[in-house]
Write a protein that holds these residues in place. Structure first.
Motif, mmCIF file in Angstrom:
data_model
loop_
_atom_site.group_PDB
_atom_site.id
_atom_site.type_symbol
_atom_site.label_atom_id
_atom_site.label_comp_id
_atom_site.label_asym_id
_atom_site.label_seq_id
_atom_site.Cartn_x
_atom_site.Cartn_y
_atom_site.Cartn_z
ATOM 1 N N ARG A 132 0.826 -1.126 0.035
ATOM 2 C CA ARG A 132 0.103 0.146 -0.022
ATOM 3 C C ARG A 132 0.831 1.160 -0.095
ATOM 4 N NH1 ARG A 132 -5.256 -1.018 3.462
ATOM 5 N NH2 ARG A 132 -5.338 1.262 3.529
ATOM 6 N N PRO A 133 2.052 1.452 0.868
ATOM 7 C CA PRO A 133 2.635 2.489 0.571
ATOM 8 C C PRO A 133 3.324 2.871 -0.595
ATOM 9 C CG PRO A 133 3.223 1.502 2.630
ATOM 10 C CD PRO A 133 2.361 0.534 1.914
ATOM 11 N N LEU A 134 3.741 1.671 -1.243
ATOM 12 C CA LEU A 134 4.258 1.654 -2.424
ATOM 13 C C LEU A 134 3.294 2.121 -3.647
ATOM 14 C CD1 LEU A 134 6.066 -1.569 -2.885
ATOM 15 C CD2 LEU A 134 7.230 0.777 -2.416
ATOM 16 N N GLY A 135 2.023 1.666 -3.303
ATOM 17 C CA GLY A 135 0.885 2.245 -4.292
ATOM 18 C C GLY A 135 0.469 3.670 -3.951
ATOM 19 N N SER A 136 0.744 4.167 -2.824
ATOM 20 C CA SER A 136 0.388 5.637 -2.336
ATOM 21 C C SER A 136 1.511 6.380 -3.201
ATOM 22 C CB SER A 136 0.583 5.799 -1.013
ATOM 23 O OG SER A 136 1.767 5.732 -0.433
ATOM 24 N N ILE A 137 3.151 6.028 -3.413
ATOM 25 C CA ILE A 137 3.826 6.566 -3.915
ATOM 26 C C ILE A 137 3.472 6.742 -5.772
ATOM 27 C CG2 ILE A 137 6.501 6.442 -4.574
ATOM 28 C CD1 ILE A 137 6.817 5.203 -1.784
ATOM 29 N N LEU A 138 3.303 5.233 -6.024
ATOM 30 C CA LEU A 138 2.915 5.329 -7.514
ATOM 31 C C LEU A 138 1.889 6.108 -7.862
ATOM 32 C CD1 LEU A 138 3.513 4.007 -10.195
ATOM 33 C CD2 LEU A 138 2.065 1.948 -9.273
ATOM 34 N N PHE A 139 0.719 5.931 -7.278
ATOM 35 C CA PHE A 139 -0.384 6.599 -7.827
ATOM 36 C C PHE A 139 -0.323 7.902 -7.236
ATOM 37 C CE2 PHE A 139 -1.956 2.406 -7.974
ATOM 38 C CZ PHE A 139 -2.813 2.211 -9.268
ATOM 39 N N GLY A 140 0.327 8.370 -6.189
ATOM 40 C CA GLY A 140 0.362 9.774 -5.566
ATOM 41 C C GLY A 140 1.284 10.529 -6.687
ATOM 42 N N PRO A 157 6.945 14.449 -6.809
ATOM 43 C CA PRO A 157 6.052 14.994 -5.464
ATOM 44 C C PRO A 157 6.801 14.059 -4.306
ATOM 45 C CG PRO A 157 4.980 14.526 -7.504
ATOM 46 C CD PRO A 157 6.263 14.093 -7.946
ATOM 47 N N LEU A 158 7.161 12.872 -4.624
ATOM 48 C CA LEU A 158 7.729 12.268 -3.369
ATOM 49 C C LEU A 158 9.075 12.910 -2.830
ATOM 50 C CD1 LEU A 158 7.779 9.338 -1.815
ATOM 51 C CD2 LEU A 158 9.533 8.722 -3.502
ATOM 52 N N ALA A 159 9.943 13.264 -3.609
ATOM 53 C CA ALA A 159 10.986 13.987 -2.999
ATOM 54 C C ALA A 159 10.617 15.465 -2.344
ATOM 55 C CB ALA A 159 12.124 14.318 -3.917
ATOM 56 N N ARG A 206 -0.350 16.835 -1.915
ATOM 57 C CA ARG A 206 -1.371 16.162 -1.247
ATOM 58 C C ARG A 206 -1.676 15.000 -1.301
ATOM 59 N NH1 ARG A 206 -5.437 20.284 -1.502
ATOM 60 N NH2 ARG A 206 -4.026 21.333 0.286
ATOM 61 N N TYR A 207 -1.732 14.482 -2.615
ATOM 62 C CA TYR A 207 -1.981 12.851 -2.998
ATOM 63 C C TYR A 207 -1.181 12.100 -2.365
ATOM 64 C CZ TYR A 207 -4.670 9.619 -5.825
ATOM 65 O OH TYR A 207 -5.612 8.497 -6.267
ATOM 66 N N THR A 208 0.280 12.512 -2.539
ATOM 67 C CA THR A 208 1.284 11.790 -2.180
ATOM 68 C C THR A 208 1.577 11.448 -0.645
ATOM 69 O OG1 THR A 208 2.544 12.082 -4.341
ATOM 70 C CG2 THR A 208 3.910 11.294 -2.445
ATOM 71 N N GLY A 209 1.567 12.972 0.031
ATOM 72 C CA GLY A 209 1.663 13.092 1.446
ATOM 73 C C GLY A 209 0.678 12.238 2.252
ATOM 74 N N SER A 210 -0.715 12.576 1.983
ATOM 75 C CA SER A 210 -1.808 11.882 2.552
ATOM 76 C C SER A 210 -1.930 10.327 2.428
ATOM 77 C CB SER A 210 -2.987 12.387 2.369
ATOM 78 O OG SER A 210 -3.247 12.285 0.873
ATOM 79 N N GLY A 211 -1.403 9.928 1.145
ATOM 80 C CA GLY A 211 -1.402 8.390 0.855
ATOM 81 C C GLY A 211 -0.436 7.868 1.613
ATOM 82 N N ILE A 212 1.026 8.619 1.590
ATOM 83 C CA ILE A 212 1.672 7.810 2.287
ATOM 84 C C ILE A 212 1.594 7.584 3.743
ATOM 85 C CG2 ILE A 212 4.368 8.039 3.081
ATOM 86 C CD1 ILE A 212 4.933 9.364 0.218
#
Length: 480
Positions: free
Chosen positions: A95-103, A264-266, A409-415
């Motif tokens: 799931r965290p990998l999914g939040s990074i990918l989709f985020g 966004p991840l960085a 926001r998508y990446t941060g909240s998802g992670i």
């Protein structure tokens, strides 16, 4: 086009709304977002999460009642159950990998496109599980394929929740973000009701017994596959609804202002790492509570009584029925919690509810410590847990997005949401099973108490986000 969006965002009527039909005249800016009715946005955010959680729950139910017999048949029953629960936990690693990918794509390409992609991935993976061969047919390949599909489910849900939460919060009416964010959270109890209700129906019709399962019976031969295969129909409905919505105006304005970032991840780790840590622990008690009172308690409640086992010996169907009743309280608590989150604030509400979860941990020994636990006692225990779950879960889809700026926001909240899933959900059924077997059920309550204590501290250092602006890059910093 920009002028029209600005007018709606400012709470004004468009010319079409002023001069159109009677129906058009009745529609105000409060009811629409860029011409799309808010009710359609609500349905789009809720239907997707309902489907995703349905897919997730049918796996959770099968992980206890089906997979130990068909995919992990070697060794004793406890070893097979733990192996099955391990594949259940694999999704939370994904799931965290999914939040990074989709985020990444959610913050770069937009919320709508990413939501459609996550729904497709979940649907394909779930449908494929319904077609998998068993261990008796292909040997070790069977659990390997099962683990792969479970990993894909985790990737999908890692991207789904954040997108649905942002769809709701970034289109919410002023002062009603907590209420709007509650709607995608309803997908959790609705999905649970659909998944377990279908399993109960199949078990009753096909005459399956969890106490003395027949490996060549209709349910374990083909019946368990039906809920997985039916998910395809639900995915088609979900895609139809989501393809009819537009991008959120908050994201659109951020793009127009040139606020998109390349990675966004960085950026989220550079500028919002405190929010990531706080958000992860804010969700910890919610995850731990839910997967203890659903997945673990199902295996414990239906397990054999001493001296053959360490469970309570409830018939499988009876226990699923109790869970379905308790989930109704979960669903009923969500709207009230969403309303209170807007009225009293996220922080005050969550502090109160988390204290209740800590107290709930003390009920494990007196309510579940005896092998003669009655139906009524078990039902009350489940209702209390699920009610607390509703009150702590509803505000989360507002709190976590409100912690992060629009461009991450998508990446941060998802992670934050999905990193917490590893700490609070992936290992919860496994640890609870081990604790109950080795030391007794009171230790499961202590485990929940510790998780809730960590969440309580995180909420204390979290600043209130009710009035935070979503339409800016300003960040909500933690209190010193």
């Amino acid at each position: 086009m920009h002028n029209r969006r600005d007018k709606i965002g400012a709470g004004m009527m468009t010319p079409a709304e002023k001069g159109g039909s009677a129906v058009s005249n009745a529609v105000t800016a409060h009811d629409v977002v860029d011409g799309v009715p808010r009710r359609r946005i609500v349905v789009a955010s809720m239907v997707g999460t309902t489907i995703e959680f349905y897919d997730f729950y049918i796996y959770a139910t099968a992980a206890v009642s089906v997979f130990p017999h068909l995919f992990f048949p070697k060794g004793d029953s406890t070893t097979a159950l733990l192996a099955s629960l391990a594949t259940f936990g694999l999704a939370f690693v994904a799931r965290p990998l999914g939040s990074i990918l989709f985020g990444h794509f959610g913050d770069r390409a937009g919320r709508k496109t990413t939501l459609v992609a996550s729904l497709l991935l979940m649907g394909i993976a779930t449908f494929a599980i319904g077609l998998l061969p068993t261990y008796a047919q292909v040997g070790i390949i069977a659990p390997a394929l099962l683990a792969l599909m479970r990993f894909c489910q985790g990737l999908a849900l890692g991207g789904e929740w954040s997108g649905a939460a942002l769809l709701a919060t970034e289109t919410a009416a002023p002062g009603r973000r907590g209420w709007a964010a509650m709607w995608p959270q309803l997908g959790a109890p609705f999905g649970f009701l659909l998944a377990n209700g279908l399993f109960i129906t199949l078990i009753l019709i096909l005459g399956h017994s969890n106490v003395s399962p027949e490996l060549d019976g209709a349910f374990l031969t083909w019946g368990w596959r039906v809920p997985f295969l039916l998910s395809a129909v639900m995915v088609i409905i979900g895609l139809y609804v989501r393809l009819r919505i537009l991008e959120t105006p908050v994201f659109t304005r951020a793009v127009e202002r040139g606020e998109k970032v390349k990675t966004p991840l960085a950026e989220v780790f550079r500028s919002s790492w405190r929010q990531l840590i706080i958000g992860t622990f804010v969700m910890l008690a919610t995850y731990t509570l839910f997967y203890i009172v659903t997945t673990w308690v199902l295996s414990f409640g239906t397990g054999k009584k001493p001296p053959e086992g360490t469970g309570l010996g409830f018939p499988y169907v009876d226990f699923l029925q109790m869970q379905l009743i308790a989930v109704l309280f979960f669903a009923a608590a969500l709207p009230l919690s969403g309303y209170l989150a807007d009225r009293v604030g996220r922080r005050r509400l969550l502090l109160f509810v988390t204290a209740g979860i800590m107290a709930y941990g003390a009920l494990f020994a007196p309510m579940l410590g005896s092998s003669d636990t009655s139906f009524g006692t078990m039902l009350v225990f489940l209702i209390i847990g699920m009610t607390l779950m509703g009150f702590t879960f509803a505000p989360m889809s507002a709190v976590l997005p409100e912690m992060f700026p629009t461009n991450v926001r998508y990446t941060g909240s998802g992670i934050a949401y999905n990193a917490s899933s590893i700490l609070g959900a992936a290992v919860a059924p496994f640890i609870a099973t081990w604790l109950a077997t080795s030391y007794g059920v009171s230790w499961v309550g202590l485990y929940l108490f510790i998780a809730a204590s960590l969440t309580f501290v995180a909420i204390l250092v979290m600043r209130e986000t009710r009035d935070a602006s979503l339409d800016s890059v300003d960040r909500v910093e933690p209190t010193p």
